[in-house]
Structures are given as C-alpha cells and as structure tokens.
Scaffold this motif. Structure first.
Motif, PDB file in Angstrom:
ATOM      1  N   LEU A   4       0.830  -1.204   0.000  1.00 37.17           N
ATOM      2  CA  LEU A   4       0.000   0.000   0.000  1.00 37.17           C
ATOM      3  C   LEU A   4       0.865   1.255   0.000  1.00 37.17           C
ATOM      4  O   LEU A   4       0.576   2.215  -0.723  1.00 37.17           O
ATOM      5  N   GLU A   5       1.923   1.243   0.799  1.00 35.23           N
ATOM      6  CA  GLU A   5       2.832   2.397   0.840  1.00 35.23           C
ATOM      7  C   GLU A   5       3.468   2.634  -0.522  1.00 35.23           C
ATOM      8  O   GLU A   5       3.539   3.767  -0.999  1.00 35.23           O
ATOM      9  N   GLN A   6       3.928   1.567  -1.141  1.00 35.83           N
ATOM     10  CA  GLN A   6       4.569   1.688  -2.461  1.00 35.83           C
ATOM     11  C   GLN A   6       3.573   2.179  -3.506  1.00 35.83           C
ATOM     12  O   GLN A   6       3.871   3.079  -4.297  1.00 35.83           O
ATOM     13  N   ALA A   7       2.386   1.612  -3.509  1.00 39.71           N
ATOM     14  CA  ALA A   7       1.366   2.017  -4.481  1.00 39.71           C
ATOM     15  C   ALA A   7       0.980   3.479  -4.279  1.00 39.71           C
ATOM     16  O   ALA A   7       0.859   4.242  -5.250  1.00 39.71           O
ATOM     17  N   ALA A   8       0.803   3.877  -3.027  1.00 42.83           N
ATOM     18  CA  ALA A   8       0.434   5.268  -2.743  1.00 42.83           C
ATOM     19  C   ALA A   8       1.520   6.215  -3.219  1.00 42.83           C
ATOM     20  O   ALA A   8       1.227   7.217  -3.890  1.00 42.83           O
ATOM     21  N   MET A   9       2.758   5.915  -2.909  1.00 43.19           N
ATOM     22  CA  MET A   9       3.844   6.806  -3.301  1.00 43.19           C
ATOM     23  C   MET A   9       3.942   6.911  -4.823  1.00 43.19           C
ATOM     24  O   MET A   9       4.117   8.008  -5.361  1.00 43.19           O
ATOM     25  N   GLU A  10       3.807   5.790  -5.505  1.00 46.76           N
ATOM     26  CA  GLU A  10       3.839   5.817  -6.976  1.00 46.76           C
ATOM     27  C   GLU A  10       2.734   6.720  -7.524  1.00 46.76           C
ATOM     28  O   GLU A  10       2.978   7.547  -8.401  1.00 46.76           O
ATOM     29  N   LEU A  11       1.538   6.563  -6.991  1.00 49.90           N
ATOM     30  CA  LEU A  11       0.412   7.363  -7.469  1.00 49.90           C
ATOM     31  C   LEU A  11       0.558   8.832  -7.090  1.00 49.90           C
ATOM     32  O   LEU A  11       0.226   9.711  -7.891  1.00 49.90           O
ATOM     33  N   TYR A  12       1.045   9.109  -5.887  1.00 50.30           N
ATOM     34  CA  TYR A  12       1.241  10.501  -5.473  1.00 50.30           C
ATOM     35  C   TYR A  12       2.234  11.195  -6.406  1.00 50.30           C
ATOM     36  O   TYR A  12       2.045  12.351  -6.771  1.00 50.30           O
ATOM     37  N   VAL A  13       3.280  10.487  -6.775  1.00 45.78           N
ATOM     38  CA  VAL A  13       4.293  11.065  -7.667  1.00 45.78           C
ATOM     39  C   VAL A  13       3.726  11.219  -9.085  1.00 45.78           C
ATOM     40  O   VAL A  13       3.919  12.242  -9.731  1.00 45.78           O
ATOM     41  N   GLU A  14       3.018  10.197  -9.563  1.00 42.26           N
ATOM     42  CA  GLU A  14       2.475  10.221 -10.924  1.00 42.26           C
ATOM     43  C   GLU A  14       1.348  11.236 -11.095  1.00 42.26           C
ATOM     44  O   GLU A  14       1.306  11.960 -12.081  1.00 42.26           O
ATOM     45  N   ARG A  15       0.413  11.248 -10.138  1.00 43.71           N
ATOM     46  CA  ARG A  15      -0.829  12.002 -10.325  1.00 43.71           C
ATOM     47  C   ARG A  15      -0.990  13.162  -9.362  1.00 43.71           C
ATOM     48  O   ARG A  15      -1.866  13.999  -9.554  1.00 43.71           O
ATOM     49  N   GLY A  16      -0.196  13.180  -8.303  1.00 50.35           N
ATOM     50  CA  GLY A  16      -0.364  14.185  -7.264  1.00 50.35           C
ATOM     51  C   GLY A  16      -1.188  13.630  -6.119  1.00 50.35           C
ATOM     52  O   GLY A  16      -2.035  12.754  -6.313  1.00 50.35           O
ATOM     53  N   PHE A  17      -0.943  14.144  -4.945  1.00 50.14           N
ATOM     54  CA  PHE A  17      -1.635  13.673  -3.746  1.00 50.14           C
ATOM     55  C   PHE A  17      -3.141  13.892  -3.861  1.00 50.14           C
ATOM     56  O   PHE A  17      -3.934  12.995  -3.591  1.00 50.14           O
ATOM     57  N   ASP A  18      -3.547  15.093  -4.241  1.00 52.91           N
ATOM     58  CA  ASP A  18      -4.971  15.435  -4.286  1.00 52.91           C
ATOM     59  C   ASP A  18      -5.752  14.624  -5.306  1.00 52.91           C
ATOM     60  O   ASP A  18      -6.939  14.369  -5.117  1.00 52.91           O
ATOM     61  N   ARG A  19      -5.111  14.229  -6.376  1.00 60.84           N
ATOM     62  CA  ARG A  19      -5.801  13.503  -7.439  1.00 60.84           C
ATOM     63  C   ARG A  19      -5.728  11.984  -7.275  1.00 60.84           C
ATOM     64  O   ARG A  19      -6.122  11.247  -8.173  1.00 60.84           O
ATOM     65  N   THR A  20      -5.234  11.543  -6.133  1.00 55.61           N
ATOM     66  CA  THR A  20      -5.134  10.103  -5.861  1.00 55.61           C
ATOM     67  C   THR A  20      -6.169   9.729  -4.805  1.00 55.61           C
ATOM     68  O   THR A  20      -6.284  10.395  -3.781  1.00 55.61           O
ATOM     69  N   THR A  21      -6.906   8.656  -5.070  1.00 56.60           N
ATOM     70  CA  THR A  21      -7.911   8.194  -4.111  1.00 56.60           C
ATOM     71  C   THR A  21      -7.428   6.930  -3.402  1.00 56.60           C
ATOM     72  O   THR A  21      -6.547   6.216  -3.899  1.00 56.60           O
ATOM     73  N   VAL A  22      -8.048   6.664  -2.264  1.00 56.27           N
ATOM     74  CA  VAL A  22      -7.753   5.433  -1.528  1.00 56.27           C
ATOM     75  C   VAL A  22      -8.089   4.222  -2.390  1.00 56.27           C
ATOM     76  O   VAL A  22      -7.348   3.237  -2.396  1.00 56.27           O
ATOM     77  N   ALA A  23      -9.183   4.297  -3.135  1.00 60.48           N
ATOM     78  CA  ALA A  23      -9.574   3.181  -4.005  1.00 60.48           C
ATOM     79  C   ALA A  23      -8.479   2.886  -5.029  1.00 60.48           C
ATOM     80  O   ALA A  23      -8.162   1.713  -5.293  1.00 60.48           O
ATOM     81  N   GLU A  24      -7.883   3.935  -5.593  1.00 50.70           N
ATOM     82  CA  GLU A  24      -6.816   3.742  -6.573  1.00 50.70           C
ATOM     83  C   GLU A  24      -5.563   3.145  -5.930  1.00 50.70           C
ATOM     84  O   GLU A  24      -4.888   2.310  -6.533  1.00 50.70           O
ATOM     85  N   ILE A  25      -5.271   3.579  -4.723  1.00 49.54           N
ATOM     86  CA  ILE A  25      -4.107   3.032  -4.012  1.00 49.54           C
ATOM     87  C   ILE A  25      -4.311   1.541  -3.768  1.00 49.54           C
ATOM     88  O   ILE A  25      -3.434   0.718  -4.055  1.00 49.54           O
ATOM     89  N   ALA A  26      -5.484   1.196  -3.249  1.00 44.74           N
ATOM     90  CA  ALA A  26      -5.780  -0.212  -2.965  1.00 44.74           C
ATOM     91  C   ALA A  26      -5.739  -1.053  -4.235  1.00 44.74           C
ATOM     92  O   ALA A  26      -5.171  -2.147  -4.247  1.00 44.74           O
ATOM     93  N   GLU A  27      -6.325  -0.519  -5.300  1.00 46.28           N
ATOM     94  CA  GLU A  27      -6.332  -1.252  -6.567  1.00 46.28           C
ATOM     95  C   GLU A  27      -4.913  -1.481  -7.076  1.00 46.28           C
ATOM     96  O   GLU A  27      -4.561  -2.587  -7.494  1.00 46.28           O
ATOM     97  N   ARG A  28      -4.086  -0.454  -7.040  1.00 44.21           N
ATOM     98  CA  ARG A  28      -2.699  -0.581  -7.513  1.00 44.21           C
ATOM     99  C   ARG A  28      -1.945  -1.622  -6.686  1.00 44.21           C
ATOM    100  O   ARG A  28      -1.113  -2.349  -7.212  1.00 44.21           O
TER     101      ARG A  28
END
Length: 188
Positions: A12-36
């Motif tokens: 989850l930490e890795q997926a969140a960080m990847e998404l935060y870097v790719e899309r930005g913190f505000d544009r990342t949802t918990v659902a997307e983190i879990a899915e990734r």
C-alpha cells in the motif's frame, strides 16, 4: 483476492507513493491506491486512517527514536549536543532510505495541507525532545531552546540534503548546519 496478503502495508505504501508522484496527492484516491496494490479499500483502512497517514505513519517511531537517543546521550553532553547526536542518528537512518525520503518530500512540497502536517510533526518532535532533555535535568528555557534549535538545524540540513547534487550525506549537512548555528550565536 485472498484473505491474507503478504506485506499488505508495504504494498500500500509503495502504491500510494507511486500514485502521489504520478498524479499528485490530491488527485489520488484510496480506491486507486488499494487497486494498484492489489488489495481492497478495507485493507487500506486496516493499516492507515487516511491517505495522508501513508506519508506520516512513521512519525511516532521517529519520535521514539529521537527521544531514546537524547535520553541515551552521555550525561556530560550539553543539551544542544544531545539533540545533535539524536539528529545525526536519524540522519543515518534517512540516508539508508534516501530515494524514498526524497520522493516523500517532493509529494509534501507540492501540497500545502501536507506541508502544514509536516510542520506540526516537527513541532511535536521538538516538544518530545525538550521533554527528554527535561528528564535529563535540563531546565527551561534551555530544554525548549535546544530542542527548537535542533529542529531548525534539521530542517535546514534536510533541505540542503534533498537538493545536494554532490550526494553528501544527511549527517554531514546536520553537522554543517549546527556549526553554522553555533557560529551565528557566538557572534562570528
């Protein structure tokens, strides 16, 4: 998905960080983190209260480490030197995770809410280290001044380290910033 997933928190930490870097913190949802991460939102919330906690979950461990290191400093150490020893020890830990720390900092730097949360974390660290100094017999205002000055030294050193193209380590920057603080306060 199976009921038990190995290293769910790390994924989850890795997926969140990847998404935060790719899309930005505000544009990342918990659902997307879990899915990734290949997990469910429910699993995310078993590990983190919200998506900010992915970035700040280690704050209590960091505080405990700093407090224990201040407490373990030699009795002869001046308050600022006990704080400096704790900060250098943390610097070594950060150095081992340099890329991840830099990535985390880039996410925080891009978001005002996260910057505020980081400042609150630093204030709590200063308070905890001041209390550790008081338990060592250091009275106020010396305990508070040493801890607050230590956090200022750490912030400056950390910023230099993040931007350092020469790849000098964080403890180097902490020692350098502390020496500059001591020179400024000595009137040199």
């Amino acid at each position: 998905m199976s009921r038990w997933e190995p290293n769910a928190r790390g994924r989850l930490e890795q997926a969140a960080m990847e998404l935060y870097v790719e899309r930005g913190f505000d544009r990342t949802t918990v659902a997307e983190i879990a899915e990734r991460a290949g997990l469910t939102e429910r699993t995310f919330f078993r590990h983190f209260a919200d998506k900010r906690e992915v970035l700040f979950a280690g704050a209590s461990l960091l505080q405990e480490f700093l407090v224990n290191t201040v407490a373990g400093a030699p009795n002869s150490a001046a308050p600022i030197d006990a704080i400096a020893a704790a900060l250098e020890a943390v610097g070594v830990l950060f150095e081992e995770r340099r890329d991840g720390v830099r990535q985390r900092q880039s996410v925080i730097a891009a978001n005002a809410e996260l910057q505020e949360r980081e400042l609150i974390k630093l204030a709590l660290l200063a308070s905890a280290m001041a209390e550790a100094l008081r338990r060592r017999g250091v009275t106020d205002p010396a305990a508070s001044l040493a801890a607050e000055a230590g956090i200022a030294v750490f912030r400056i050193a950390f910023e230099r380290w993040i931007d350092d193209t020469d790849e000098r380590d964080l403890p180097h920057h902490i020692r350098e910033s502390l020496a500059e603080l001591k020179a400024v306060t000595a009137g040199r």
